[in-house]
Design an enzyme around this catalytic site. Structure first.
Site, PDB file in Angstrom:
ATOM      1  N   GLU A 112      21.035 -59.180 -43.714  1.00 39.80           N
ATOM      2  CA  GLU A 112      20.337 -59.044 -42.807  1.00 39.80           C
ATOM      3  C   GLU A 112      19.636 -58.656 -41.561  1.00 39.80           C
ATOM      4  O   GLU A 112      20.459 -58.847 -39.839  1.00 39.80           O
ATOM      5  CB  GLU A 112      20.836 -60.806 -42.017  1.00 39.80           C
ATOM      6  CG  GLU A 112      20.687 -62.310 -43.102  1.00 39.80           C
ATOM      7  CD  GLU A 112      20.943 -63.245 -42.410  1.00 39.80           C
ATOM      8  OE1 GLU A 112      22.022 -63.327 -41.368  1.00 39.80           O
ATOM      9  OE2 GLU A 112      21.098 -64.422 -43.198  1.00 39.80           O
ATOM     10  N   GLU A 155      20.243 -67.195 -52.206  1.00 42.18           N
ATOM     11  CA  GLU A 155      20.590 -68.222 -51.392  1.00 42.18           C
ATOM     12  C   GLU A 155      19.425 -70.118 -51.589  1.00 42.18           C
ATOM     13  O   GLU A 155      19.350 -70.337 -50.881  1.00 42.18           O
ATOM     14  CB  GLU A 155      20.594 -68.046 -50.177  1.00 42.18           C
ATOM     15  CG  GLU A 155      22.021 -66.828 -50.258  1.00 42.18           C
ATOM     16  CD  GLU A 155      22.281 -66.822 -48.283  1.00 42.18           C
ATOM     17  OE1 GLU A 155      21.848 -67.166 -47.891  1.00 42.18           O
ATOM     18  OE2 GLU A 155      22.799 -65.234 -48.157  1.00 42.18           O
TER      19      GLU A 155
END
Ligand code: XIL
Length: 333
Positions: A131, A238
């Site tokens: 991220e 995910e």
């Protein structure tokens, strides 16, 4: 055996010709969901236990007990382990960021060498940087304490250290909102630049925290195409499909409505059909959990709002979504 009562063939076996089927596990579900794990999954990711705050809460104070248990569980069953995650702005203790550029770089070096080194040859891939890209606006990189403390090359530095610590591991850049057109262009730009500079980044992880209505199949395909054009490996790291559309408060339902579960099954069917199309570039699809009794979405993005995003229900029974994913492929004989 009566066909109707036959246990469904393990998902990972069905997908053996396509890609690995993974699940996030935590210190509790490793035991409570062991049966489903062993039957249906051939890759695991630690949900929290390998993040900096868990594995090195204080300087040089490494807590390998739970990660070691996960590694032993996986190794005993021939299950692969994804490492998650080395360098992130969340779940990282404040002490990591105190001081100047040299101190941060040195802490990063010690951390990566210790953690990647311990599982060298056993963890087949790592989310090295998580991220780092900004969601909106003009800037490519998120204003994180890593960027502030070390400057833009903290990312290249992390990949080089991880590669040094395990030259055989596949190294990923991992992010969310990865199908958003603006953000995917930035992720593509970042990883492309790194690779042109010779930085050992081998893959892009698409987190896949998706919903019934978004992202569109078109955006999913466009993102897979764009990332694959860099010549990197892809993983969905995910995946979960929330039944909620946004941040509305809990409706109060104790169980999801059957028609909602049917819509979710259709959505999973659509998503996995796309993944199967891209099996030449996708190495693994990991669900962010195993069954609906243990999902982070019960507390995100709204605290205490029950969600049912996974393939198995709160009693560990296969949901319509499981059948939809399993139906896409014939069981291996
Ligand atoms: C989440 C875990 O599932 C939660 O238990 C924890 O409280 C917060 O982090 N992106 C990631 C994951 O890369 O590490 C996050 O996991 C979910 C979003």
């Amino acid at each position: 055996m009566d066909e109707a009562h036959a246990a469904p063939a393990g998902l990972w076996k069905r997908y053996a010709g396509h890609f690995r089927i993974g699940a996030a596990v935590n210190r509790r579900t490793l035991d409570s969901h062991a049966r489903l794990l062993a039957e249906h999954f051939n890759s695991i990711t630690a949900e929290n236990e390998m993040k900096w705050g868990s594995i090195e809460p204080n300087p040089d104070d490494f807590r390998f007990e739970v990660p070691d248990r996960m590694a032993a569980f996986a190794t005993a069953r021939g299950i692969g382990i994804r490492g998650h995650t080395l360098v992130w702005h969340n779940q990282t203790p404040a002490w990591v960021f105190s001081g100047g550029r040299m101190e941060l770089a040195e802490r990063m070096r010690r951390h990566i060498q210790a953690v990647v080194g311990r599982y060298r040859g056993r963890i087949y891939c790592w989310d090295v940087v998580n991220e780092a890209v900004a969601d909106a606006g003009g800037d490519r990189l998120r204003a994180s304490p890593w960027l502030e403390g070390m400057g833009e090359d903290y990312i290249a530095h992390a990949f080089q250290l991880a590669h040094g610590a395990d030259p055989d591991a596949t190294l990923f850049y991992n992010d969310y909102n990865e199908t958003d057109p603006g953000k995917r262009a930035k992720i593509h730009g970042l990883v492309g630049d790194l690779r042109r500079e010779g930085v050992p980044v081998h893959g892009i992880g698409l987190q896949g925290h998706w919903r019934l209505d978004a992202p569109s199949a078109r955006d999913i395909r466009a993102s897979l195409d764009l990332y694959a054009s860099l010549g990197v490996r892809l993983q969905v790291t995910e995946l979960d499909v929330s039944v909620h559309a946004g941040r509305e408060p809990a409706a109060g339902a104790a169980e999801p409505a059957p028609e909602l579960l049917e819509r979710q099954a259709e959505r999973y069917a659509e998503i996995f059909a796309i993944f199967r199309e891209y099996r030449a570039v996708i190495d693994a699809v990991t669900l962010w959990g195993i069954a609906d009794d243990a999902t982070w979405l019960d507390n995100f993005p709204v605290r205490g709002r029950k969600d049912w995003p996974l393939l198995f229900d709160t009693h560990h029974r296969p949901k319509p979504a499981f059948a939809a994913v399993a139906r896409g492929v014939e069981p291996a004989r």
